[in-house]
Motif scaffolding. Structure first.
Motif, short mmCIF file in Angstrom:
data_model
loop_
_atom_site.label_atom_id
_atom_site.label_comp_id
_atom_site.label_asym_id
_atom_site.label_seq_id
_atom_site.Cartn_x
_atom_site.Cartn_y
_atom_site.Cartn_z
N UNK A 1 0.83 -1.21 0.00
CA UNK A 1 0.00 0.00 0.00
C UNK A 1 0.86 1.26 0.00
N UNK A 2 2.02 1.18 0.64
CA UNK A 2 2.94 2.32 0.69
C UNK A 2 3.84 2.40 -0.55
N UNK A 3 3.61 1.50 -1.51
CA UNK A 3 4.38 1.45 -2.76
C UNK A 3 5.85 1.09 -2.54
N UNK A 4 6.15 0.44 -1.41
CA UNK A 4 7.50 -0.05 -1.17
C UNK A 4 7.73 -1.40 -1.84
N UNK A 5 6.66 -2.11 -2.09
CA UNK A 5 6.70 -3.36 -2.85
C UNK A 5 5.75 -3.23 -4.03
N UNK A 6 6.12 -3.85 -5.14
CA UNK A 6 5.30 -3.79 -6.35
C UNK A 6 5.14 -5.19 -6.93
N UNK A 7 4.30 -6.03 -6.32
CA UNK A 7 4.12 -7.41 -6.81
C UNK A 7 3.68 -7.41 -8.27
N UNK A 8 4.24 -8.32 -9.04
CA UNK A 8 4.03 -8.32 -10.48
C UNK A 8 3.40 -9.62 -10.94
N UNK A 9 2.29 -9.53 -11.66
CA UNK A 9 1.72 -10.66 -12.39
C UNK A 9 1.87 -10.34 -13.86
N UNK A 10 2.67 -11.12 -14.55
CA UNK A 10 3.01 -10.79 -15.93
C UNK A 10 1.92 -11.18 -16.91
N UNK A 11 1.24 -12.31 -16.65
CA UNK A 11 0.25 -12.78 -17.61
C UNK A 11 -0.84 -13.55 -16.89
N UNK A 12 -2.07 -13.42 -17.39
CA UNK A 12 -3.23 -14.10 -16.80
C UNK A 12 -3.79 -15.08 -17.82
N UNK A 13 -4.07 -16.31 -17.37
CA UNK A 13 -4.61 -17.37 -18.20
C UNK A 13 -6.02 -17.71 -17.73
N UNK A 14 -6.81 -18.33 -18.58
CA UNK A 14 -8.11 -18.85 -18.18
C UNK A 14 -7.95 -20.22 -17.55
N UNK A 15 -9.03 -20.73 -16.96
CA UNK A 15 -8.95 -22.00 -16.24
C UNK A 15 -8.56 -23.15 -17.18
N UNK A 16 -9.09 -23.14 -18.40
CA UNK A 16 -8.75 -24.22 -19.32
C UNK A 16 -7.37 -24.06 -19.96
N UNK A 17 -6.69 -22.94 -19.65
CA UNK A 17 -5.34 -22.72 -20.16
C UNK A 17 -4.25 -23.03 -19.13
N UNK A 18 -4.60 -23.68 -18.03
CA UNK A 18 -3.61 -24.00 -17.00
C UNK A 18 -2.43 -24.81 -17.55
N UNK A 19 -2.65 -25.82 -18.39
CA UNK A 19 -1.47 -26.52 -18.95
C UNK A 19 -0.53 -25.58 -19.69
N UNK A 20 -1.08 -24.66 -20.47
CA UNK A 20 -0.24 -23.68 -21.17
C UNK A 20 0.50 -22.79 -20.18
N UNK A 21 -0.18 -22.40 -19.10
CA UNK A 21 0.45 -21.54 -18.09
C UNK A 21 1.63 -22.25 -17.43
N UNK A 22 1.46 -23.53 -17.12
CA UNK A 22 2.55 -24.30 -16.49
C UNK A 22 3.72 -24.46 -17.45
N UNK A 23 3.42 -24.72 -18.72
CA UNK A 23 4.49 -24.83 -19.72
C UNK A 23 5.23 -23.51 -19.88
#
Length: 334
Positions: free
Chosen positions: A296-318
């Protein structure tokens, strides 16, 4: 509800399927049900699907150990959460489903103003880095920290946390792009892993070496990093993303008077036969409160680079195993 089921161990593309399943029900007073919005993708999840992880769930199971969402129901003994509250949580498995039932001990409120995708990496990646560096290694601002695998979710978390606490951070990552991301996260210097790692670190530190080595990689990189340790340094091993266990040159450990830490975050989240999550719940809640405050204080900036759908989990793991990404990957559930 929709759930991603694994009915036998094997390659994710071969053994995972999206199916309908009954809604979970509260059966114990210390449980909650969370309506899941996003879940994390991790190396451990891939190993669990393949049957190569140290824990093997009963079939059928839904993978996924980290999620964010809204409290749908809670048991009578749960007092620190409210129905309708936004939360981040750590579970044994089951996060790749629209609804997740789990003990409330590892469910943490998300403060207002923090988006779901910013909260998602906090429980496991940032929790692991914080407890490893601060609790086990007793990190102090005057220290120099070498972070291996600095382009990974937990590696970037370690870079950010150590930098935020005033340390000099040397980040080691596999590509120039990952090094650039680590530098933006707070690393003072960046290196790509090679046989010359120790010599490069010594050059950067005036011959001294580093005080703490944070290692989620293992394998041959650990051996190279060991030679970069300063006298009386600490090395903390949190995993083996390389797929290889490191060989420790104990003569170096002896003559440099080094301390080796093995650190299993799962001890605090119920992932051991003893299931100690209730014992560590208070400490974990305090740690998560600190991490969320820093976000909240902007001292950390967690990053999620890409979002997949539920049926794309195998692709996400690869994609994750291909090591072409930095930060975290997520699955959109709701």
């Amino acid at each position: 509800m929709k759930v991603l089921h694994c009915k036998t161990f094997g390659a994710p593309r071969e053994v995972l399927s999206v199916e309908d399943a009954p809604m979970p029900e509260i059966t114990r007073p210390d449980e909650v049900i969370v309506r899941v919005h996003y879940a994390s993708v991790s190396h451990a999840t891939g190993l669990m699907i393949e049957g190569k992880y140290q824990r093997k769930p009963p079939f059928p199971f839904s993978p996924g150990t980290e999620a964010v969402g809204i409290v749908e129901q809670k048991g009578s003994a749960v007092t620190h959460l409210s129905v309708g509250q936004r939360v981040a949580c750590i579970c044994d498995w089951g996060a790749y489903a629209e609804y997740l039932k789990l003990p409330a001990y590892t469910v943490y409120p998300i403060p207002d103003g923090i988006e779901y995708l910013s909260a998602l990496p906090i429980p496991i990646s940032y929790g692991t880095a914080y407890l490893g560096l601060v609790q086990r290694c007793r990190l102090t601002p005057d220290q120099t920290v070498l972070v291996l695998g600095a382009g990974s979710g937990v590696g970037l978390a370690a870079v950010e946390i150590a930098s935020n606490m005033g340390c000099r951070v040397i980040a080691c990552a596999s590509t120039a792009t990952k090094c650039e991301v680590a530098q933006k996260a707070g690393a003072s210097d960046t290196l790509t892993g090679s046989d010359q790692l120790a010599a490069q670190v010594k050059q950067l530190t005036g011959g001294k070496g580093v005080d703490i080595i944070f290692d989620p990689v293992g394998g041959s990189l650990f051996a190279s990093a060991l030679r970069a340790a300063a006298q009386n340094a600490q090395l903390i091993s949190i995993g083996f993303a390389s797929g290889q266990l490191p060989e420790v040159a104990m003569n170096i450990v002896l003559v440099k008077n080094l301390t080796l830490h093995g650190f299993f975050f799962g001890q605090y989240t119920g992932w051991t036969p003893a299931d100690e999550r209730s014992i560590h719940a208070g400490m974990m809640s305090r740690v998560m409160a600190v991490l969320f405050r820093w976000v909240k204080e902007k001292k950390l900036n967690p990053d999620v680079q890409k979002v997949f759908s539920l049926d794309q989990v195998p692709e996400a793991i690869e994609t994750l195993h291909g090591r072409s990404v930095t930060g975290k990957l997520a699955v959109k559930i709701d």
